[in-house]
Design a protein around this motif. Structure first.
Motif, mmCIF file in Angstrom:
data_model
loop_
_atom_site.group_PDB
_atom_site.id
_atom_site.type_symbol
_atom_site.label_atom_id
_atom_site.label_comp_id
_atom_site.label_asym_id
_atom_site.label_seq_id
_atom_site.Cartn_x
_atom_site.Cartn_y
_atom_site.Cartn_z
ATOM 1 N N ARG A 242 0.861 -1.176 0.000
ATOM 2 C CA ARG A 242 0.000 0.000 0.000
ATOM 3 C C ARG A 242 0.905 1.236 0.000
ATOM 4 N N ARG A 243 0.421 2.297 -0.644
ATOM 5 C CA ARG A 243 1.186 3.561 -0.579
ATOM 6 C C ARG A 243 0.236 4.739 -0.790
ATOM 7 N N GLY A 244 0.721 5.933 -0.575
ATOM 8 C CA GLY A 244 -0.102 7.127 -0.757
ATOM 9 C C GLY A 244 -0.551 7.254 -2.209
ATOM 10 N N ARG A 245 -1.830 7.579 -2.394
ATOM 11 C CA ARG A 245 -2.348 7.773 -3.756
ATOM 12 C C ARG A 245 -1.607 8.922 -4.413
ATOM 13 N N ASP A 246 -1.213 8.718 -5.644
ATOM 14 C CA ASP A 246 -0.557 9.778 -6.416
ATOM 15 C C ASP A 246 0.616 10.400 -5.657
ATOM 16 N N GLY A 247 1.341 9.561 -4.931
ATOM 17 C CA GLY A 247 2.529 10.066 -4.243
ATOM 18 C C GLY A 247 2.215 11.007 -3.094
ATOM 19 N N GLU A 248 1.000 10.964 -2.604
ATOM 20 C CA GLU A 248 0.634 11.839 -1.486
ATOM 21 C C GLU A 248 1.420 11.451 -0.231
ATOM 22 N N ALA A 249 1.768 12.471 0.572
ATOM 23 C CA ALA A 249 2.435 12.196 1.859
ATOM 24 C C ALA A 249 1.391 11.689 2.842
ATOM 25 N N VAL A 250 1.522 10.436 3.239
ATOM 26 C CA VAL A 250 0.534 9.851 4.158
ATOM 27 C C VAL A 250 1.184 9.664 5.526
ATOM 28 N N THR A 251 1.883 10.686 5.963
ATOM 29 C CA THR A 251 2.672 10.575 7.197
ATOM 30 C C THR A 251 1.943 11.175 8.389
ATOM 31 N N GLN A 252 2.303 10.690 9.567
ATOM 32 C CA GLN A 252 1.731 11.253 10.791
ATOM 33 C C GLN A 252 2.105 12.732 10.905
ATOM 34 N N LEU A 253 3.255 13.092 10.334
ATOM 35 C CA LEU A 253 3.655 14.500 10.345
ATOM 36 C C LEU A 253 2.697 15.346 9.513
ATOM 37 N N GLU B 20 22.794 13.611 -2.965
ATOM 38 C CA GLU B 20 22.342 14.255 -4.195
ATOM 39 C C GLU B 20 20.908 13.888 -4.574
ATOM 40 N N ASN B 21 20.452 12.726 -4.103
ATOM 41 C CA ASN B 21 19.093 12.310 -4.452
ATOM 42 C C ASN B 21 18.152 12.349 -3.250
ATOM 43 N N PHE B 22 18.536 13.164 -2.294
ATOM 44 C CA PHE B 22 17.791 13.158 -1.039
ATOM 45 C C PHE B 22 16.326 13.564 -1.230
ATOM 46 N N ALA C 140 10.205 -0.591 1.986
ATOM 47 C CA ALA C 140 9.026 0.215 2.335
ATOM 48 C C ALA C 140 7.755 -0.592 2.079
ATOM 49 N N GLU C 141 7.763 -1.361 1.012
ATOM 50 C CA GLU C 141 6.590 -2.202 0.717
ATOM 51 C C GLU C 141 6.403 -3.293 1.764
ATOM 52 N N GLN C 142 7.504 -3.725 2.312
ATOM 53 C CA GLN C 142 7.396 -4.753 3.352
ATOM 54 C C GLN C 142 6.859 -4.186 4.658
ATOM 55 N N GLY C 143 7.128 -2.897 4.890
ATOM 56 C CA GLY C 143 6.583 -2.280 6.094
ATOM 57 C C GLY C 143 7.614 -1.721 7.063
ATOM 58 N N VAL C 144 8.853 -1.572 6.616
ATOM 59 C CA VAL C 144 9.875 -1.015 7.516
ATOM 60 C C VAL C 144 9.447 0.381 7.972
ATOM 61 N N ASP C 145 9.521 0.627 9.263
ATOM 62 C CA ASP C 145 8.971 1.859 9.827
ATOM 63 C C ASP C 145 9.949 3.018 9.826
ATOM 64 N N TYR C 146 11.224 2.718 10.017
ATOM 65 C CA TYR C 146 12.212 3.799 9.885
ATOM 66 C C TYR C 146 13.490 3.248 9.293
ATOM 67 N N MET C 147 14.179 4.106 8.538
ATOM 68 C CA MET C 147 15.387 3.689 7.830
ATOM 69 C C MET C 147 16.538 4.630 8.153
ATOM 70 N N GLU D 265 10.381 11.838 -1.255
ATOM 71 C CA GLU D 265 9.086 11.559 -1.898
ATOM 72 C C GLU D 265 8.679 10.106 -1.687
ATOM 73 N N ILE D 266 9.653 9.212 -1.798
ATOM 74 C CA ILE D 266 9.360 7.780 -1.603
ATOM 75 C C ILE D 266 8.935 7.527 -0.161
ATOM 76 N N LEU D 267 9.719 8.012 0.780
ATOM 77 C CA LEU D 267 9.418 7.745 2.191
ATOM 78 C C LEU D 267 8.061 8.319 2.594
ATOM 79 N N ALA D 268 7.740 9.492 2.030
ATOM 80 C CA ALA D 268 6.467 10.137 2.371
ATOM 81 C C ALA D 268 5.266 9.288 1.934
ATOM 82 N N ALA D 269 5.436 8.545 0.867
ATOM 83 C CA ALA D 269 4.324 7.759 0.323
ATOM 84 C C ALA D 269 4.008 6.517 1.157
ATOM 85 N N TYR D 270 4.924 6.153 2.055
ATOM 86 C CA TYR D 270 4.688 4.971 2.906
ATOM 87 C C TYR D 270 4.661 5.333 4.394
#
Lengths: 600, 600
Positions: B134-145, B342-344, B291-298, B349-354
């Protein structure tokens, strides 16, 4: 690296090592030997633990283990240690031998049976080395404090100066000012002198002692040698059961470190555990008995005064010091001021004649987080300040005991107040324990507090073992307690910037970075356990030279990668630094187009 | 005593206890059971460990052990834990399931053999609970923040508010301000939400993970449940050998606490351990996989920038972070800026979607006392501050990792600088170790530093086990590490004055003073060991009610004497206080003739 300025525990092996020449294992020179640094006279030789590294260097560490780790000195617990300081004491000419107090069966807790063999002298208790007790002529103060104030540098002071890597004059000054003590009863010539004061390395005390429930003489002597082997700087014999006198004699005759006691415990045994039957006379007789044996410092709970007892009524855990609770019970039973407080000056005269150091007990220390820094505790501390000034008038060396259970944010107030109230007399603290919730781990709850309070100025730490609150510590508990407290003490030495303290860390870290596994083990506070832990997952001999361990494996060893970087991009550290600095300049010169600005 | 404001580890017994109704042992009601505090909705039930005391009271402690300690929830590691948060996540309507990245053999380190069975999906890895990521629709940030900043109080926030005994609004505010994180990947619905921030209870992370040298999947899952049972608040899976993907899946599906990883480790496995062959694409693919597996922090070592590498050349122990050394090697091999740096923004964007939380790694942390607080370390910290602000722009929750090896006097500078530079983002530190000289005891060298830095504001402590620097921790090491760090964390909670923290200490101290031995054991951080230590010397059942222990024996038990005093001179505490206060007045009224003045 000099050979004076780093310290460690005594012996590195469970099995007695073969010091002298380093042994050879798997083609490498490994191990350590007992070395000595000679002072201004041939009979002044300060022991060090000389660790031989595989890179040809060596590191000298502070050594508390006594002659037991020197194969050239034959030791025999039935004969006791050589009386190292005897000639120094005699040469001062201010003491004399005398007949001494007869040893009575009740000194060993034997009273309900007919005395077997009647009165004895010290020889009967410890036949190994016939002797008579000694004391100052005509009640003269024969203390290191008296000498220091007169400007004399004794051999004992020179000895500790070498041990601490400072000048003898610094030692004399600190003792003269009352900021340090050098516990050394004239009847304990066996000790290797050591000093307790905030300008010196933080010291660790280990408690031993049988109780009514368990333990034996042999066990206690062994616990003492075991504790000093791992680095205990002093040992307190807190025995409370039978054979107190005899146990203490055997411990003293075999101890290379100062021995402390709480005379009140034995006095209470003499009145069958009935606190109200204690008298000044019984107590005083017990102090003389122990002073003649050679006890170097005594905990005296003279600060537990009658008016303070009500201050403990609202506490969560009342009075948790054994001595404190006994004195409180006595005061209440008689509705009288403490006989220790009232006879303190006479006690000073006795202690001065043997150079017994006061350890003014904190009988009202807090026994729980809830009771920390309360009125009762600080009322007693103020009285200890008063008693400290009296002791000084009598030239008796004095240190002050401290808590106890104290949460981290209340620790600093303890040392600051103590230093202020007690004119910077050495603080000697038990922990403090920073939480109550971890019985079985109170070496750790207290190790945290101990490191902090030592950093802030505590001179000696009384260890706490995992058995605290639960039972009598065994051999393993003693070792765990000592190691934990050596960590706290050394962490404090580092934080205080004690000269040379960091060289030990640096030597070990160098060995770590260079994958000199044997050197890491030999430099460790506990080489045996470090080696055993490593071998648990990678036991094969080649792993001892491997450039990784099982923690991360070869691919993920950061130190290996770090080394590879240095090898590939330079070679020596100097080269890589130069090469990399050059690269860095190039990046900057290129306008940082490729690289984003450094920080911001 | 409320049931929300004290915390402890999960389970008290080696053998699964029988919670529910307290069991009866030797005629006394003893033990504990798993309780729940219900929130505003029936599916929001916060677990607590309810300890039943023999005096009829009970104490509720924070519980990290998950459903394993609730007999009413059947658990089966092959099926995983119930997806507690699933409905909350679905109800928000901002995420969608999708096919997900195919699982490849190389995800498990299998690459030199022909793929067995070709590509798989997640179901094949963990057949127990079929699912799609599962991930945020259209790359939406689905974070508690993101929610917190929009003013929404999520069920997760309410859950932690109950756990921490604060209002949900406080939780929302702290998250919104970036001062706290609530790690909760939308693909890890099994977790019981928890929060990391300086206003809350100090948290403890336990590392597990196989290495190339040893360990298996089953062992790692068991280490996770074992660590959480003793109180680990999060677990990092640092596996580096084979079966990384599958191990992680099993750990995630069975973990009641957030799981952290270092994706770089797996990425490196995919390029066979050759750092220079790493690419952004491989790294990014690995992050998505996890992220797809469910890792909570990296942990992301994006602060190890090329220009900083030369700053480490003069260090005693170079770069000691695995991730840091890998990135340094990559930068030097390519003479390029870090691809993570450089790609931070894309990574954000990826982390925000999960809702994966950043743990910005301190790749240049000091690995020895000599290297503490040096230029390299603080240069990286400044970059972490910069990255923290970028992450915030993308609504990605962020915490900052910290050292390492730091002597006590240099610890405070670390937390103060971090809080300043990183806008009070939660600090997550490894120790710090306060000396290098005690391998095999680095849980203690670091526990000292951990307690101090947590008191001063660190939000989460990464545990260190006795095997640090020596090998891979086993089950006992994990337990020792967790307990040591729970001590450090709780000592800090006390020192910070966290509401209710002291009630736990008070309950245990009351039990101690009243000789309620069973209650002392049950309230202890480690009841098993406390009980075992007590029984070692006084095993008989009557000793469990005895008013002394083997440590001092009956005559010298200060608490017993203290109690006797209260009994003889008053009865209840109130009475004795009154009686003694009266006596005190009498003394004063008598002009203190008998008694010397109180203090002076």
């Amino acid at each position: 690296m000099t050979n004076k300025d780093v310290r460690t525990p005594a012996s590195s092996q469970d099995e007695s090592p073969v010091p002298g020449e380093p042994s050879t294992e798997a083609g490498k020179s490994v191990g350590w030997h007992k070395g000595y640094v000679e002072g201004s006279r041939p009979d002044l030789r300060v022991p060090v633990r000389q660790v031989h590294l595989t890179n040809g260097q060596s590191v000298s560490l502070y050594d508390t283990s006594g002659p037991y780790t020197d194969p050239l000195v034959g030791t025999d617990v039935r004969r006791g240690l050589p009386p190292l300081r005897e000639n120094w004491i005699i040469a001062r000419g201010d003491t004399a031998e005398y007949a001494g107090r007869p040893v009575r069966p009740e000194d060993d807790g034997i009273k309900h049976t007919a005395p077997r063999g009647g009165l004895r002298n010290l020889d009967a208790v410890f036949p190994g080395r016939p002797r008579q007790p000694r004391r100052g002529r005509d009640g003269e103060a024969v203390t290191q404090l008296a000498y220091a104030r007169r400007g004399e540098v004794t051999p004992e002071m020179e000895y500790v100066a070498i041990r601490e890597n400072v000048s003898p004059e610094v030692v004399r000054e600190e003792i003269a000012a009352g900021r340090a003590v050098l516990p050394a009863n004239v009847n304990h010539p066996e000790i290797e002198p050591m000093i307790i004061g905030k300008r010196f390395l933080v010291k660790v005390n280990a408690n031993i002692g049988n109780s009514a429930v368990t333990s034996s003489i042999e066990e206690e002597v062994e616990k003492m040698t075991w504790a000093t082997r791992w680095g205990a700087d002093t040992v307190m014999d807190l025995s409370t059961g039978r054979n107190i006198h005899t146990t203490r004699e055997w411990v003293l005759r075999n101890s290379p470190v100062p021995i402390g006691t709480v005379p009140l415990y034995q006095a209470l045994e003499k009145v069958d555990g009935r606190a109200e039957e204690l008298t000044w006379e019984i107590y005083k007789d017990t102090v003389i008995e122990q002073a003649e044996q050679g006890v170097d410092y005594m905990t005296v709970h003279a600060g537990v005064r009658l008016p303070y007892v009500p201050l403990t009524a609202n506490r969560k855990t009342g009075i948790v010091s054994r001595g404190g609770s006994i004195m409180a019970a006595w005061c209440l039973a008689h509705h009288k001021e403490s006989f220790l407080y009232e006879n303190f000056e006479e006690l000073c005269e006795i202690l001065a004649a043997y150079d017994v150091t006061y350890s003014l007990g904190d009988g009202l220390r807090p026994g729980s987080i809830a009771d920390a820094n309360d009125e009762a505790q600080f009322a007693e501390l103020r009285t200890l300040g008063e008693l400290n000034r009296i002791a000084r008038r009598f030239d008796v060396q004095t240190m002050i005991e401290g808590p106890g259970h104290v949460p981290m944010h209340k620790i600093k107030e303890n040392i600051d107040l103590q230093q202020e109230i007690c004119d910077e007399a050495p603080f000697y603290t038990l922990g403090p324990l920073t939480t109550d919730v971890a019985p079985a781990y109170d070496h750790i709850t207290s190790g945290i507090g101990a490191a902090m309070i030592a950093w802030w100025g505590t001179a000696m730490l009384c260890y706490v073992t995992p058995k605290e609150h639960l039972g009598l510590p065994n051999r393993d508990d003693v070792k765990t307690g000592v190691i934990t407290y050596k960590i706290a003490a050394h962490a404090a030495d580092l934080a205080k910037g004690h000269p040379g303290a960091q060289e030990w860390d640096d030597a070990l870290s160098d060995a770590r970075f260079e994958f000199r596994w044997e050197d890491q083990f030999n430099l460790a506070l506990d080489p045996d356990t470090a080696r055993a832990f490593h071998d648990e997952t990678l036991p094969a001999e080649p792993a001892k030279t491997a450039h990784f361990c099982s923690m991360c494996g070869p691919k993920f060893c950061s130190m290996k990668i770090s080394q590879d970087i240095r090898r590939e991009h330079g070679g020596s550290r100097g080269e890589i630094e130069e090469g990399m600095a050059q690269k860095s300049k190039e990046f900057a010169a290129s306008g940082n187009r490729v690289y984003l600005p450094i920080a911001d």
